[in-house]
Scaffold this motif. Sequence first.
Motif, PDB file in Angstrom:
ATOM      1  N   ALA A 151       0.832  -1.211   0.000  1.00 53.51           N
ATOM      2  CA  ALA A 151       0.000   0.000   0.000  1.00 53.51           C
ATOM      3  C   ALA A 151       0.862   1.256   0.000  1.00 53.51           C
ATOM      4  O   ALA A 151       0.388   2.338   0.368  1.00 53.51           O
ATOM      5  CB  ALA A 151      -0.924  -0.008   1.217  1.00 53.51           C
ATOM      6  N   GLY A 152       2.116   1.129  -0.383  1.00 52.60           N
ATOM      7  CA  GLY A 152       3.000   2.280  -0.459  1.00 52.60           C
ATOM      8  C   GLY A 152       3.742   2.581   0.815  1.00 52.60           C
ATOM      9  O   GLY A 152       4.518   3.528   0.882  1.00 52.60           O
ATOM     10  N   GLY A 153       3.499   1.791   1.854  1.00 52.35           N
ATOM     11  CA  GLY A 153       4.167   2.003   3.126  1.00 52.35           C
ATOM     12  C   GLY A 153       3.402   2.935   4.034  1.00 52.35           C
ATOM     13  O   GLY A 153       2.478   3.645   3.614  1.00 52.35           O
ATOM     14  N   ALA A 154       3.768   2.932   5.301  1.00 53.57           N
ATOM     15  CA  ALA A 154       3.119   3.788   6.294  1.00 53.57           C
ATOM     16  C   ALA A 154       3.542   5.241   6.098  1.00 53.57           C
ATOM     17  O   ALA A 154       4.664   5.528   5.667  1.00 53.57           O
ATOM     18  CB  ALA A 154       3.462   3.323   7.701  1.00 53.57           C
ATOM     19  N   THR A 155       2.639   6.156   6.435  1.00 53.79           N
ATOM     20  CA  THR A 155       2.924   7.587   6.334  1.00 53.79           C
ATOM     21  C   THR A 155       3.203   8.206   7.701  1.00 53.79           C
ATOM     22  O   THR A 155       3.286   9.428   7.812  1.00 53.79           O
ATOM     23  CB  THR A 155       1.751   8.321   5.679  1.00 53.79           C
ATOM     24  N   VAL A 156       3.317   7.370   8.721  1.00 55.75           N
ATOM     25  CA  VAL A 156       3.604   7.852  10.073  1.00 55.75           C
ATOM     26  C   VAL A 156       4.894   7.202  10.560  1.00 55.75           C
ATOM     27  O   VAL A 156       5.231   6.075  10.154  1.00 55.75           O
ATOM     28  CB  VAL A 156       2.442   7.544  11.044  1.00 55.75           C
ATOM     29  N   PRO A 157       5.656   7.887  11.436  1.00 57.61           N
ATOM     30  CA  PRO A 157       6.966   7.357  11.829  1.00 57.61           C
ATOM     31  C   PRO A 157       6.913   6.146  12.745  1.00 57.61           C
ATOM     32  O   PRO A 157       7.841   5.327  12.750  1.00 57.61           O
ATOM     33  CB  PRO A 157       7.622   8.557  12.535  1.00 57.61           C
ATOM     34  N   ASN A 158       5.841   6.023  13.538  1.00 57.78           N
ATOM     35  CA  ASN A 158       5.748   4.924  14.505  1.00 57.78           C
ATOM     36  C   ASN A 158       4.415   4.195  14.329  1.00 57.78           C
ATOM     37  O   ASN A 158       3.499   4.357  15.127  1.00 57.78           O
ATOM     38  CB  ASN A 158       5.875   5.460  15.930  1.00 57.78           C
ATOM     39  N   PRO A 159       4.313   3.393  13.274  1.00 59.60           N
ATOM     40  CA  PRO A 159       3.024   2.772  12.973  1.00 59.60           C
ATOM     41  C   PRO A 159       2.669   1.619  13.902  1.00 59.60           C
ATOM     42  O   PRO A 159       3.531   0.847  14.320  1.00 59.60           O
ATOM     43  CB  PRO A 159       3.202   2.264  11.536  1.00 59.60           C
ATOM     44  N   TRP A 160       1.381   1.538  14.225  1.00 60.11           N
ATOM     45  CA  TRP A 160       0.792   0.381  14.875  1.00 60.11           C
ATOM     46  C   TRP A 160      -0.266  -0.160  13.917  1.00 60.11           C
ATOM     47  O   TRP A 160      -0.752   0.554  13.032  1.00 60.11           O
ATOM     48  CB  TRP A 160       0.180   0.748  16.223  1.00 60.11           C
ATOM     49  N   TYR A 161      -0.640  -1.414  14.115  1.00 60.33           N
ATOM     50  CA  TYR A 161      -1.496  -2.096  13.155  1.00 60.33           C
ATOM     51  C   TYR A 161      -2.720  -2.685  13.846  1.00 60.33           C
ATOM     52  O   TYR A 161      -2.585  -3.486  14.781  1.00 60.33           O
ATOM     53  CB  TYR A 161      -0.724  -3.212  12.451  1.00 60.33           C
ATOM     54  N   PHE A 162      -3.907  -2.282  13.371  1.00 64.99           N
ATOM     55  CA  PHE A 162      -5.139  -2.933  13.811  1.00 64.99           C
ATOM     56  C   PHE A 162      -5.419  -4.060  12.832  1.00 64.99           C
ATOM     57  O   PHE A 162      -5.756  -3.815  11.666  1.00 64.99           O
ATOM     58  CB  PHE A 162      -6.303  -1.943  13.835  1.00 64.99           C
ATOM     59  N   LEU A 163      -5.279  -5.291  13.279  1.00 64.46           N
ATOM     60  CA  LEU A 163      -5.469  -6.458  12.419  1.00 64.46           C
ATOM     61  C   LEU A 163      -6.921  -6.909  12.510  1.00 64.46           C
ATOM     62  O   LEU A 163      -7.368  -7.409  13.542  1.00 64.46           O
ATOM     63  CB  LEU A 163      -4.527  -7.584  12.840  1.00 64.46           C
ATOM     64  N   GLY A 164      -7.667  -6.698  11.428  1.00 64.39           N
ATOM     65  CA  GLY A 164      -9.089  -7.024  11.399  1.00 64.39           C
ATOM     66  C   GLY A 164      -9.979  -5.808  11.524  1.00 64.39           C
ATOM     67  O   GLY A 164     -11.176  -5.913  11.309  1.00 64.39           O
ATOM     68  N   GLY A 165      -9.419  -4.664  11.871  1.00 64.38           N
ATOM     69  CA  GLY A 165     -10.229  -3.451  11.975  1.00 64.38           C
ATOM     70  C   GLY A 165     -10.057  -2.759  13.309  1.00 64.38           C
ATOM     71  O   GLY A 165      -9.615  -3.357  14.296  1.00 64.38           O
ATOM     72  N   VAL A 166     -10.420  -1.483  13.332  1.00 64.63           N
ATOM     73  CA  VAL A 166     -10.239  -0.669  14.535  1.00 64.63           C
ATOM     74  C   VAL A 166     -11.212  -1.076  15.634  1.00 64.63           C
ATOM     75  O   VAL A 166     -10.881  -1.030  16.820  1.00 64.63           O
ATOM     76  CB  VAL A 166     -10.408   0.820  14.188  1.00 64.63           C
ATOM     77  N   MET A 167     -12.425  -1.506  15.274  1.00 69.09           N
ATOM     78  CA  MET A 167     -13.440  -1.809  16.277  1.00 69.09           C
ATOM     79  C   MET A 167     -13.209  -3.161  16.945  1.00 69.09           C
ATOM     80  O   MET A 167     -13.191  -3.274  18.165  1.00 69.09           O
ATOM     81  CB  MET A 167     -14.834  -1.767  15.653  1.00 69.09           C
ATOM     82  N   MET A 168     -13.029  -4.215  16.154  1.00 70.41           N
ATOM     83  CA  MET A 168     -12.960  -5.564  16.716  1.00 70.41           C
ATOM     84  C   MET A 168     -11.626  -6.271  16.482  1.00 70.41           C
ATOM     85  O   MET A 168     -11.428  -7.389  16.962  1.00 70.41           O
ATOM     86  CB  MET A 168     -14.099  -6.430  16.175  1.00 70.41           C
ATOM     87  N   GLY A 169     -10.737  -5.630  15.739  1.00 67.06           N
ATOM     88  CA  GLY A 169      -9.447  -6.255  15.494  1.00 67.06           C
ATOM     89  C   GLY A 169      -8.517  -6.153  16.688  1.00 67.06           C
ATOM     90  O   GLY A 169      -8.805  -5.475  17.669  1.00 67.06           O
ATOM     91  N   ARG A 170      -7.385  -6.815  16.582  1.00 70.82           N
ATOM     92  CA  ARG A 170      -6.391  -6.740  17.655  1.00 70.82           C
ATOM     93  C   ARG A 170      -5.288  -5.764  17.259  1.00 70.82           C
ATOM     94  O   ARG A 170      -4.987  -5.588  16.072  1.00 70.82           O
ATOM     95  CB  ARG A 170      -5.819  -8.119  17.971  1.00 70.82           C
ATOM     96  N   LEU A 171      -4.687  -5.140  18.252  1.00 74.76           N
ATOM     97  CA  LEU A 171      -3.653  -4.144  18.019  1.00 74.76           C
ATOM     98  C   LEU A 171      -2.271  -4.790  18.113  1.00 74.76           C
ATOM     99  O   LEU A 171      -1.976  -5.503  19.069  1.00 74.76           O
ATOM    100  CB  LEU A 171      -3.778  -3.020  19.048  1.00 74.76           C
ATOM    101  N   GLU A 172      -1.412  -4.533  17.110  1.00 73.89           N
ATOM    102  CA  GLU A 172      -0.058  -5.060  17.086  1.00 73.89           C
ATOM    103  C   GLU A 172       0.906  -3.954  16.661  1.00 73.89           C
ATOM    104  O   GLU A 172       0.522  -3.048  15.921  1.00 73.89           O
ATOM    105  CB  GLU A 172       0.054  -6.215  16.071  1.00 73.89           C
ATOM    106  N   ASN A 173       2.134  -4.041  17.110  1.00 75.05           N
ATOM    107  CA  ASN A 173       3.157  -3.126  16.603  1.00 75.05           C
ATOM    108  C   ASN A 173       4.298  -3.852  15.916  1.00 75.05           C
ATOM    109  O   ASN A 173       5.300  -3.246  15.558  1.00 75.05           O
ATOM    110  CB  ASN A 173       3.701  -2.245  17.732  1.00 75.05           C
ATOM    111  N   ASP A 174       4.135  -5.158  15.692  1.00 72.02           N
ATOM    112  CA  ASP A 174       5.170  -5.975  15.059  1.00 72.02           C
ATOM    113  C   ASP A 174       4.827  -6.185  13.582  1.00 72.02           C
ATOM    114  O   ASP A 174       3.860  -6.892  13.266  1.00 72.02           O
ATOM    115  CB  ASP A 174       5.277  -7.326  15.767  1.00 72.02           C
ATOM    116  N   PRO A 175       5.589  -5.606  12.660  1.00 74.11           N
ATOM    117  CA  PRO A 175       5.282  -5.781  11.227  1.00 74.11           C
ATOM    118  C   PRO A 175       5.548  -7.196  10.733  1.00 74.11           C
ATOM    119  O   PRO A 175       5.204  -7.517   9.585  1.00 74.11           O
ATOM    120  CB  PRO A 175       6.220  -4.776  10.552  1.00 74.11           C
TER     121      PRO A 175
END
Length: 443
Positions: free
Chosen positions: A187-211
């Motif tokens: 997707a062109g890479g993250a546009t923020v310096p310290n990205p975190w990832y919601f896997l499955g979505g912001v509402m019900m997904g889980r939060l990860e910081n490991d790419p």
Amino acid sequence: MSKITLEDIRQAGVVGAGGAGFPTHVKLSAKVDTVVLNAAECEPLLHKDKELLRHETEVVVAGLAAAMELVGAQRAIIGIKEKYQEVMERLRSRLSGRMELAPLRDCYPAGDEMILVYDVLGRVVPPGGLPLHVGAVVINVETAFNIARSDREPVTEKYLTVGGAVRQPVTVRVPVGVTVGQCVEAAGGATVPNPWYFLGGVMMGRLENDPHCLVDKTLGGIIVLDQDHPMVRRRRQDWAQITRIGRSACDQCSFCTELCPRWLLGHPIEPHRAMRSLGFNLVGQANVQGTVFCCECNLCSLYSCPEDLDPKNVCAENKRRLLKEGQRWPNPPFVPERAGLHLANRKAPMARLMHKLGLGEFPNDGPLQRELLTTRRVGILLKQHVGAPCVPVVAPGQRVRKGQLVGRLPEQNGKPALGAPVHASIDGRITAVAETVVWIEAE
């Protein structure tokens, strides 16, 4: 196309592609009158189901027809947001006489299967029940896509949307077992310096910081946000913070309950009573036991609460404790009439929800990139489904082909355990077999 069987679906490793990963061959062994295709996709910024319907219409419809045949259904209903007029028109020209469309409002959580069954069939699933109990089976769009292909090839690829703080939001087609970081780069890479990832979505997904997290069969999307985004800060709160703030600040306004989708269906889940239990250490039926019926949609915490408290995690923690202790609520109270009185008027409009979540700055789009992402290494998780983890059937040094079985289900009482087999998603050589993952590298 040959007639698809439950054995085809089982051997192909088809599971629910948009949630917990329940084995599809088990779900389709039931007999019901209606199959509901869940195309609501109500998680903010996700688009993969809509994109699959747009670009793989015939395959998805074929999978839906196969599901109808297997469960003996007289009809199928596709629940899809009414704003997707172009996709709906494309579907109308390809549906059989026993299939119909059910336009849905652009609200959350339209994709919750209990809400969806009520919206399209007018049937209320009882507390602790399944759509099966009211004569329906619900399948995801990508699940139908995989059903249609199950007699020819196993599930080795995944469609998912990558959105949020990325240069170009996109829906990608990737081999199962690539990393989250590879998808974000697509997707062109993250546009923020310290990205975190919601896997499955912001509402019900889980939060990860490991790419380096691995993509499995159930992942529907990756939402990238900065570490200082309010949603990331909220999700990073620990249990001590949640309880301390909740105990001191909850004023029992009951908005969390009044807007709870399951309470609106008549289920005995009352999040404000769970919040009350924080201050009094209550474990009584009225305060805690109803939390076992929480679907963890997060609407109470991220939308309803004017104090930004976390009723969802309080309910989830109580639910886990009750299940661990074996506590059950036999014959829970059930008020199905409540749905007809309130549900239509208390849904969360998506535009308002996205504003509350702080997602309005991001493009709400995710066009499909149809080319398969290339990779030289994948990690095939041995548990990508509800049920028992698979047992590896390969060894380091062994060459495998895409689609080859690498993990089978263990035996329980002389039969395969609940679950689904896993397969190689690229050609290559097995480099390692760990407790939870099989690693394959292309040669």
